[in-house]
Design an enzyme around this catalytic site. Structure first.
Site, mmCIF file in Angstrom:
data_model
loop_
_atom_site.group_PDB
_atom_site.id
_atom_site.type_symbol
_atom_site.label_atom_id
_atom_site.label_comp_id
_atom_site.label_asym_id
_atom_site.label_seq_id
_atom_site.Cartn_x
_atom_site.Cartn_y
_atom_site.Cartn_z
ATOM 1 N N GLU A 108 -1.196 1.027 -8.643
ATOM 2 C CA GLU A 108 -2.122 1.577 -7.740
ATOM 3 C C GLU A 108 -3.351 2.788 -7.902
ATOM 4 O OE1 GLU A 108 2.131 1.409 -6.427
ATOM 5 O OE2 GLU A 108 1.407 1.711 -7.882
ATOM 6 N N CYS A 134 1.369 7.142 -5.167
ATOM 7 C CA CYS A 134 0.353 5.655 -4.902
ATOM 8 C C CYS A 134 0.353 5.922 -3.482
ATOM 9 C CB CYS A 134 0.964 4.998 -5.230
ATOM 10 S SG CYS A 134 0.880 4.514 -6.936
#
Length: 142
Positions: free
Chosen positions: A48, A79
């Site tokens: 991510e 993330c």
């Protein structure tokens, strides 16, 4: 999600935990990435984070308000915070992560009062395939 799953398979082939991510804007792929924590020796090199960085660089903007993130595993706290700071419009994830996830599990980041931005979230998309990639990866290493 198919592109994110392809990225996850590439991660597994490289000896990385099989997580893949893709950033889309209006249906167009802006960036795609997979975990590179072992390759880079960098604990922040999650799929991510790498996809968000690449999308921001390509678009020339730290705010990705009209973009969606597809990722094969429920994002962790790091993330989730990056997703919030990037102001992503939507997060779609595959497998749930009761141990390390921070969207539906753990701190439930987007539900916290201190969360800067709350994207739309949809979990369980491609869950079976994403989960099987992770199970197979870890079974081979045990």
């Amino acid at each position: 999600m198919a592109i994110a799953l392809d990225q996850a398979r590439a991660a597994a082939a490289a000896g990385e935990v099989p997580v893949g991510a893709v950033v889309l804007r209006a249906g167009e792929v802006i960036a795609a990435a997979h975990n590179l924590t072992e390759t880079h020796g960098d604990p922040t090199a999650h799929a991510e984070i790498l996809a968000i960085r690449a999308a921001a660089a390509k678009l020339g903007d730290a705010r990705l308000m009209d973009c969606d993130l597809y990722v094969t595993l429920e994002p962790c706290a790091m993330c989730a915070a990056a997703i919030s700071h990037a102001r992503l419009r939507r997060v779609v994830f595959g497998a749930y992560d009761p141990k390390g996830g921070a969207v539906e599990h753990g701190p439930k980041w987007f539900g916290q009062a201190t969360c800067l931005h709350r994207p739309e979230v949809l979990g369980g998309v491609g869950e079976a395939e994403a989960g099987q990639l992770l199970k197979d990866f870890f079974a081979e290493r045990r």
